[in-house]
Design a protein around this motif. Structure first.
Motif, PDB file in Angstrom:
ATOM      1  N   PRO A   1      12.823 -15.201  -1.528  1.00 25.53           N
ATOM      2  CA  PRO A   1      13.796 -15.865  -2.632  1.00 25.53           C
ATOM      3  C   PRO A   1      13.729 -16.564  -3.534  1.00 25.53           C
ATOM      4  CG  PRO A   1      15.010 -15.282  -0.512  1.00 25.53           C
ATOM      5  CD  PRO A   1      13.700 -15.424  -0.073  1.00 25.53           C
ATOM      6  N   ASP A   2      12.943 -17.493  -3.097  1.00 25.39           N
ATOM      7  CA  ASP A   2      12.104 -19.422  -3.630  1.00 25.39           C
ATOM      8  C   ASP A   2      10.957 -19.046  -4.249  1.00 25.39           C
ATOM      9  OD1 ASP A   2      11.416 -19.047  -1.771  1.00 25.39           O
ATOM     10  OD2 ASP A   2      11.990 -20.979  -1.250  1.00 25.39           O
ATOM     11  N   ALA A   3       9.679 -17.413  -4.206  1.00 29.33           N
ATOM     12  CA  ALA A   3       8.747 -17.214  -4.606  1.00 29.33           C
ATOM     13  C   ALA A   3       8.638 -16.635  -6.081  1.00 29.33           C
ATOM     14  CB  ALA A   3       8.225 -15.837  -4.152  1.00 29.33           C
ATOM     15  N   LYS A   4       6.966 -17.480  -6.981  1.00 32.78           N
ATOM     16  CA  LYS A   4       7.381 -17.405  -7.899  1.00 32.78           C
ATOM     17  C   LYS A   4       6.298 -16.791  -8.537  1.00 32.78           C
ATOM     18  CE  LYS A   4       9.609 -22.012  -8.966  1.00 32.78           C
ATOM     19  NZ  LYS A   4      10.060 -21.757  -7.528  1.00 32.78           N
ATOM     20  N   ASP A   5       5.161 -16.853  -7.174  1.00 36.25           N
ATOM     21  CA  ASP A   5       3.898 -16.125  -7.867  1.00 36.25           C
ATOM     22  C   ASP A   5       4.222 -14.248  -7.754  1.00 36.25           C
ATOM     23  OD1 ASP A   5       4.003 -17.040  -4.809  1.00 36.25           O
ATOM     24  OD2 ASP A   5       2.007 -17.089  -5.083  1.00 36.25           O
ATOM     25  N   PHE A   6       4.171 -13.490  -8.303  1.00 34.72           N
ATOM     26  CA  PHE A   6       4.233 -11.518  -7.756  1.00 34.72           C
ATOM     27  C   PHE A   6       2.953 -11.712  -8.278  1.00 34.72           C
ATOM     28  CE2 PHE A   6       8.767 -13.400  -9.697  1.00 34.72           C
ATOM     29  CZ  PHE A   6       8.686 -13.859  -8.401  1.00 34.72           C
ATOM     30  N   ASP A   7       2.491 -11.497  -7.000  1.00 33.41           N
ATOM     31  CA  ASP A   7       0.775 -10.403  -7.382  1.00 33.41           C
ATOM     32  C   ASP A   7       0.948  -9.499  -7.184  1.00 33.41           C
ATOM     33  OD1 ASP A   7       0.614 -10.938  -4.927  1.00 33.41           O
ATOM     34  OD2 ASP A   7      -0.935 -12.072  -4.691  1.00 33.41           O
ATOM     35  N   ASP A   8       2.119  -8.518  -6.550  1.00 35.50           N
ATOM     36  CA  ASP A   8       1.720  -7.200  -6.413  1.00 35.50           C
ATOM     37  C   ASP A   8       2.592  -6.337  -6.606  1.00 35.50           C
ATOM     38  OD1 ASP A   8       3.581  -7.549  -4.383  1.00 35.50           O
ATOM     39  OD2 ASP A   8       1.948  -7.869  -2.709  1.00 35.50           O
ATOM     40  N   ALA A   9       2.845  -5.138  -7.139  1.00 39.54           N
ATOM     41  CA  ALA A   9       3.851  -4.239  -7.490  1.00 39.54           C
ATOM     42  C   ALA A   9       3.272  -2.812  -6.787  1.00 39.54           C
ATOM     43  CB  ALA A   9       3.713  -4.453  -9.177  1.00 39.54           C
ATOM     44  N   ILE A  10       4.274  -2.271  -7.047  1.00 41.77           N
ATOM     45  CA  ILE A  10       4.268  -0.603  -6.160  1.00 41.77           C
ATOM     46  C   ILE A  10       5.048   0.253  -7.116  1.00 41.77           C
ATOM     47  CG2 ILE A  10       3.355  -1.438  -3.669  1.00 41.77           C
ATOM     48  CD1 ILE A  10       6.564  -0.645  -3.066  1.00 41.77           C
ATOM     49  N   SER A  11       4.672   1.768  -6.914  1.00 40.21           N
ATOM     50  CA  SER A  11       5.107   2.723  -7.613  1.00 40.21           C
ATOM     51  C   SER A  11       4.821   3.429  -6.967  1.00 40.21           C
ATOM     52  CB  SER A  11       4.563   2.997  -9.336  1.00 40.21           C
ATOM     53  OG  SER A  11       3.092   3.522  -9.336  1.00 40.21           O
ATOM     54  N   LEU A  12       5.697   4.551  -7.140  1.00 39.40           N
ATOM     55  CA  LEU A  12       5.732   6.293  -5.960  1.00 39.40           C
ATOM     56  C   LEU A  12       6.048   7.819  -6.675  1.00 39.40           C
ATOM     57  CD1 LEU A  12       4.513   7.092  -3.214  1.00 39.40           C
ATOM     58  CD2 LEU A  12       7.367   7.530  -2.946  1.00 39.40           C
ATOM     59  N   GLU A  13       5.541   7.991  -7.162  1.00 40.68           N
ATOM     60  CA  GLU A  13       5.907   9.693  -7.486  1.00 40.68           C
ATOM     61  C   GLU A  13       5.382  10.777  -6.635  1.00 40.68           C
ATOM     62  OE1 GLU A  13       4.465  10.950 -10.974  1.00 40.68           O
ATOM     63  OE2 GLU A  13       2.916   9.321 -11.174  1.00 40.68           O
ATOM     64  N   LYS A  14       6.448  11.870  -6.970  1.00 40.30           N
ATOM     65  CA  LYS A  14       6.424  12.947  -6.324  1.00 40.30           C
ATOM     66  C   LYS A  14       5.341  13.919  -7.053  1.00 40.30           C
ATOM     67  CE  LYS A  14       7.437  15.061  -2.409  1.00 40.30           C
ATOM     68  NZ  LYS A  14       8.220  15.515  -1.753  1.00 40.30           N
ATOM     69  N   LEU A  15       4.201  14.450  -6.353  1.00 38.01           N
ATOM     70  CA  LEU A  15       3.394  15.485  -7.635  1.00 38.01           C
ATOM     71  C   LEU A  15       3.914  16.667  -7.787  1.00 38.01           C
ATOM     72  CD1 LEU A  15       0.524  14.283  -7.342  1.00 38.01           C
ATOM     73  CD2 LEU A  15       1.706  13.714  -9.014  1.00 38.01           C
ATOM     74  N   PRO A  16       3.530  17.784  -8.665  1.00 37.12           N
ATOM     75  CA  PRO A  16       3.862  19.154  -8.086  1.00 37.12           C
ATOM     76  C   PRO A  16       3.369  19.323  -6.928  1.00 37.12           C
ATOM     77  CG  PRO A  16       3.535  18.700 -10.736  1.00 37.12           C
ATOM     78  CD  PRO A  16       3.290  17.744  -9.987  1.00 37.12           C
ATOM     79  N   ASN A  17       2.529  19.168  -6.768  1.00 38.36           N
ATOM     80  CA  ASN A  17       1.896  19.981  -5.816  1.00 38.36           C
ATOM     81  C   ASN A  17       2.094  19.930  -4.236  1.00 38.36           C
ATOM     82  OD1 ASN A  17       0.824  17.735  -5.241  1.00 38.36           O
ATOM     83  ND2 ASN A  17      -1.471  18.193  -5.630  1.00 38.36           N
ATOM     84  N   GLY A  18       3.116  18.760  -4.077  1.00 35.80           N
ATOM     85  CA  GLY A  18       4.102  18.068  -2.882  1.00 35.80           C
ATOM     86  C   GLY A  18       3.579  16.998  -2.315  1.00 35.80           C
ATOM     87  N   ASN A  19       2.463  16.374  -2.808  1.00 38.48           N
ATOM     88  CA  ASN A  19       1.636  15.198  -2.601  1.00 38.48           C
ATOM     89  C   ASN A  19       2.280  13.711  -3.039  1.00 38.48           C
ATOM     90  OD1 ASN A  19      -0.203  16.851  -1.389  1.00 38.48           O
ATOM     91  ND2 ASN A  19      -2.089  16.130  -3.253  1.00 38.48           N
ATOM     92  N   TYR A  20       1.820  12.870  -2.595  1.00 37.95           N
ATOM     93  CA  TYR A  20       2.684  11.713  -3.354  1.00 37.95           C
ATOM     94  C   TYR A  20       1.400  10.944  -3.816  1.00 37.95           C
ATOM     95  CZ  TYR A  20       6.749  11.190  -0.115  1.00 37.95           C
ATOM     96  OH  TYR A  20       8.207  11.177   0.393  1.00 37.95           O
ATOM     97  N   ARG A  21       1.765   9.835  -5.221  1.00 36.96           N
ATOM     98  CA  ARG A  21       1.360   9.554  -5.873  1.00 36.96           C
ATOM     99  C   ARG A  21       1.151   7.761  -5.487  1.00 36.96           C
ATOM    100  NH1 ARG A  21      -0.917  11.352 -10.854  1.00 36.96           N
ATOM    101  NH2 ARG A  21      -2.274  12.850  -9.522  1.00 36.96           N
ATOM    102  N   LEU A  22       0.741   7.203  -4.695  1.00 37.03           N
ATOM    103  CA  LEU A  22       1.362   5.867  -4.396  1.00 37.03           C
ATOM    104  C   LEU A  22       0.699   5.118  -5.402  1.00 37.03           C
ATOM    105  CD1 LEU A  22       2.546   3.429  -2.751  1.00 37.03           C
ATOM    106  CD2 LEU A  22       0.852   3.888  -1.416  1.00 37.03           C
TER     107      LEU A  22
END
Length: 449
Positions: A1-22
């Protein structure tokens, strides 16, 4: 809760062929810090940020770590992204590692994410993607553990401090699925980058790179660990060339026993220390053949250097003289970073101990439950559960009998009445004295009614 340096972010989507794109998107610190600049030299000297109980000693100036580089919500930020396509067998079938610009949609705490995951009716707009992330990360985790990766979930504590920095409460650190979610994605990105750094550039010879390595435990330490387990009544035989899977199975066999916390702490001490190296020998604890640190350049110098190497190798051919220079540089960077990491870890542990002793100083005369965590010829070490505060019971204070130390069974045995105190036994103790200068706590045994 008290962190100030955010050095990572994540995203995820499902592709038409069923694979994940992370997508694992990391603050592009290297954009702002030229090699050999004043800030760069100071960052290498520090090697890492140090997270003490009541403060952070950052590797970089806060204008960079908390402002320019920090991936704040709703603000475009320069990043370095590892984007991986993952198939149904959880294999990375293709990937891109490239400079990028992202705009973080939301900054979460682990607790907030866990609340959303625990509530099937949550109407949070990010609930669907967080559930997808949770499911994928749990599958990755199961696969990693099946491959022999060792799980060290030793208990930790955090402190509630008042305005003067004095600890008013010690709470066990909760471990959530939300922690595992981020952890698994970072592990996968670090593996992917390590393989890319080794094989991803079209050259006959491998280019110099930084690896995060972890050696197999040495035979002598394993023998002592085996003796320790046998003394606690766990009959195990540990091979001198133990594999990660075999080590993992030993820890699983003690799971749920009263000795589990103690055994995991000793198992950690049995392990070699992980380090940075230009020579890849794999990572024993994680059971990974290729591993590096790519995901935290705000707080770890090797990650910053890995970003630089990836950019340099992707942009142009590397002349032989530059390769020779890099080999020397990376050897020095790995050595300094490994040394500084050890210093930081010691400082962080000492900081925790100082605050534990400060807290227990207000509880002299009170009675607690504990586990015998060490047995010596001079007395017993006891750890108060769940606060993880260790204190000592001196032999000369155990006046109900004359106790004899048995080195083979890690126990003290009363000569007259045969009462035995063994490693791992649960005992009641009273806090009798606290020395804030020496950071030492004295206990006395309290007999059960």
């Amino acid at each position: 809760p008290d962190a100030k340096d955010f050095d990572d972010a994540i995203s995820l989507e499902k592709l038409p062929n069923g694979n994940y794109r992370l997508g694992v998107h990391i603050a592009d610190v290297s954009y702002y810090i030229p090699p050999n600049s004043t800030i760069d030299k100071e960052a290498l000297k520090r090697g890492t940020s140090i997270y003490l109980v009541d403060r952070v000693i950052p590797m970089l100036p806060e204008k960079l770590s908390n402002e320019l580089c920090s991936l704040k919500p709703g603000v475009p930020r320069l990043t370095f992204s590892c984007i991986m396509d993952i198939d149904a067998n959880l294999e990375v079938v293709s990937y891109q590692i490239r400079e990028s610009i992202i705009e973080s949609k939301r900054r979460f705490t682990y607790e907030e994410v866990q609340q959303i995951l625990d509530d099937p009716d949550s109407d949070d707009p990010f609930a669907p993607v967080l559930r997808e992330m949770r499911d994928l990360s749990q599958k990755l985790r199961r696969k990693r553990i099946e491959m022999g990766s060792i799980e060290f979930e030793t208990p930790e504590v955090h402190f509630v401090l008042n305005e003067q920095g004095k600890p008013v409460e010690i709470l066990p650190e909760e471990h959530y699925q939300s922690h595992e979610l981020v952890e698994e994605f970072m592990l996968l990105a670090n593996q992917t980058v390590a393989k890319h750094g080794t094989f991803g550039f079209r050259r006959k010879k491998k280019l110099p790179f930084i690896y995060r390595v972890h050696e197999r435990p040495d035979a002598e330490k394993l023998q002592r660990f085996e003796h320790f387990l046998n003394a606690l009544g766990h009959r195990v035989k540990i091979p001198a060339r133990v594999t990660p899977r075999q080590f993992q199975q030993i820890l699983r066999s003690v799971s749920g026993t009263k000795d589990e916390i103690l055994i995991k702490e000793v198992a950690l001490r049995t392990m070699m220390k992980a380090a940075y190296s230009p020579k890849n020998i794999g990572h024993f604890g994680l059971a990974f053949e290729y591993y590096t640190h790519f995901t935290s350049p705000i707080r770890r110098y090797p990650d910053l250097e890995v970003h630089r190497l990836l950019k340099e190798y992707a942009s142009r051919p590397v002349p032989p003289k530059r390769i020779a220079d890099l080999k020397k540089q990376l050897k020095k960077i790995c050595q300094i970073s490994s040394d500084r990491e050890r210093v930081a870890l010691e400082a962080e542990r000492e900081s925790v101990k100082i605050k534990q002793v400060e807290w227990i100083a207000d509880h002299v005369g009170e009675i607690f439950n504990g586990l015998i965590s060490g047995v010596t010829a001079y007395g017993l070490f006891v750890e108060i559960i769940p606060y993880l505060i260790e204190g000592f019971i001196r032999m000369d204070q155990m006046r109900d009998d004359y106790y004899i130390y048995n080195e083979k069974t890690f126990s003290l045995i009363g000569r007259e009445f045969g009462k035995e105190y063994r490693l791992g036994d649960e005992v009641k103790i009273k806090v009798v004295a606290v020395d804030r200068e020496k950071n030492e706590v004295d206990f006395a045994l309290v007999e059960n009614d």
